[in-house]
Design a protein around this motif. Structure first.
Motif, PDB file in Angstrom:
ATOM      1  N   SER A  46      -7.412  35.691  65.769  1.00 12.27           N
ATOM      2  CA  SER A  46      -7.023  34.407  66.368  1.00 12.27           C
ATOM      3  C   SER A  46      -6.540  33.430  65.305  1.00 12.27           C
ATOM      4  CB  SER A  46      -8.201  33.814  67.133  1.00 12.27           C
ATOM      5  OG  SER A  46      -8.603  34.684  68.185  1.00 12.27           O
ATOM      6  N   GLU A  73      -3.016  34.392  64.149  1.00 13.20           N
ATOM      7  CA  GLU A  73      -1.960  34.441  65.151  1.00 13.20           C
ATOM      8  C   GLU A  73      -1.135  33.143  65.096  1.00 13.20           C
ATOM      9  OE1 GLU A  73       0.628  35.529  67.662  1.00 13.20           O
ATOM     10  OE2 GLU A  73      -1.026  36.934  67.200  1.00 13.20           O
ATOM     11  N   PRO A  74       0.117  33.226  64.711  1.00  7.30           N
ATOM     12  CA  PRO A  74       0.923  31.986  64.572  1.00  7.30           C
ATOM     13  C   PRO A  74       1.244  31.324  65.909  1.00  7.30           C
ATOM     14  CG  PRO A  74       2.270  33.952  64.217  1.00  7.30           C
ATOM     15  CD  PRO A  74       0.852  34.407  64.341  1.00  7.30           C
ATOM     16  N   SER A  75       1.229  32.098  66.989  1.00  4.07           N
ATOM     17  CA  SER A  75       1.578  31.509  68.282  1.00  4.07           C
ATOM     18  C   SER A  75       0.475  30.633  68.849  1.00  4.07           C
ATOM     19  CB  SER A  75       1.942  32.607  69.288  1.00  4.07           C
ATOM     20  OG  SER A  75       0.815  33.457  69.495  1.00  4.07           O
ATOM     21  N   LEU A  76      -0.746  30.794  68.338  1.00  3.62           N
ATOM     22  CA  LEU A  76      -1.864  29.978  68.823  1.00  3.62           C
ATOM     23  C   LEU A  76      -1.895  28.644  68.072  1.00  3.62           C
ATOM     24  CD1 LEU A  76      -4.722  32.630  69.156  1.00  3.62           C
ATOM     25  CD2 LEU A  76      -3.326  31.632  70.980  1.00  3.62           C
ATOM     26  N   LYS A  77      -1.816  27.575  68.800  1.00  4.53           N
ATOM     27  CA  LYS A  77      -1.884  26.244  68.201  1.00  4.53           C
ATOM     28  C   LYS A  77      -3.331  25.768  68.269  1.00  4.53           C
ATOM     29  CE  LYS A  77       2.569  26.371  67.732  1.00  4.53           C
ATOM     30  NZ  LYS A  77       3.180  26.568  66.388  1.00  4.53           N
TER      31      LYS A  77
END
Length: 269
Positions: free
Chosen positions: A179, A182-186
């Motif tokens: 998590s 993961e770059p897509s998780l802000k």
């Protein structure tokens, strides 16, 4: 016949090899009216393990005869009935701890009536002693086998439990790291801190499991567990806390005494 019956009853009631040999010495000595000594080979030496009369010293020349009795498992009667050249008879009396034993009975009055019948009775008692010792040895082997099977079952259960428990903290650590990477998780700072805290906690738990595995390896190698005074309630609460972490939807309740219950145990195992 009375002495044989009493001896048989004492053998049935005896639960130890020493008890069997002591009964043999007492009854044989009482029957012969003289000293009775039970000898056992302990390594390279011969030792007295039971006797009928106190302070019985066998002549030095009797030891080779006792050795021959044990080696060939054959009765060695007095040199000649009616002669005083050697007044001890030797009878093989069975095995104790894998070593042979022999019974020495004093025949001081070689001219007494029914000396042959006395010899036959002593032979019967020696045979009974050997059978009783064999029975006790088989019972001890059975107990040891049962204990080994129980120990092996415990080891197998611990290994299965630990191998299952190792997957849980690894999954938590991998999930947190995945998590965070993961770059897509802000993720906000609070969420990142929670993931890091979870990874740290699961790492500590994994470390405890590794310690448990090391303890199990120590147990399997034959070393004793590290027994200390521990609160049984604390062990139960720790187990429930792990269960809640794995299955939070299930309700857990601990019932027991409110006061501290101390036991000697290895809490990790």
């Amino acid at each position: 016949l009375d002495r044989l019956a009493r001896f048989t009853a004492s053998l049935a009631a005896s639960g130890s090899a020493v008890g069997v040999l002591e009964s043999l010495a007492i009854e044989a000595g009482g029957l012969g009216g003289g000293p009775a000594v039970i000898l056992a080979r302990m390594g390279e030496s011969i030792r007295t393990v039971a006797q009928h009369l106190d302070a019985v010293d066998l002549p030095e020349e009797c030891l080779p005869i006792a050795t021959r009795t044990m080696a060939y498992q054959a009765v060695q009667p007095p040199a000649a009935y009616g002669s005083t050249s050697r007044s001890f008879a030797f009878y093989p009396a069975g095995m104790i701890d894998g070593e042979p034993t022999a019974m020495a009975v004093g025949f001081h009055d070689m001219s007494r009536p029914m000396i042959d019948e006395l010899d036959r009775t002593l032979r019967m008692m020696a045979v009974q002693s050997g059978e009783a010792l064999e029975r006790i040895s088989r019972a001890a082997d059975a107990r040891n086998a049962a204990q080994e099977a129980q120990t092996e079952q415990l080891r197998s259960g611990l290994l299965l439990s630990l191998s299952h428990d190792l997957r849980t903290p690894l999954a938590g650590i991998l999930g947190s790291i995945s998590s965070l990477r993961e770059p897509s998780l802000k993720l906000n700072p609070a969420a990142r801190a929670d993931l890091l805290a979870e990874a740290e906690e699961e790492t500590r738990r994994l470390s405890r499991y590794v310690e448990d595995l090391l303890a199990l390896t120590r147990l399997k190698s034959g070393l004793k567990p590290d027994l200390v005074i521990t609160d049984a309630a604390a062990i139960a609460e720790d187990a429930v806390a792990r269960a809640r972490a794995l299955h939070p939807a299930i309700r857990y309740t601990i019932k027991g005494q409110s006061n501290v219950l101390e036991i000697r145990t290895d809490a990790a195992l």
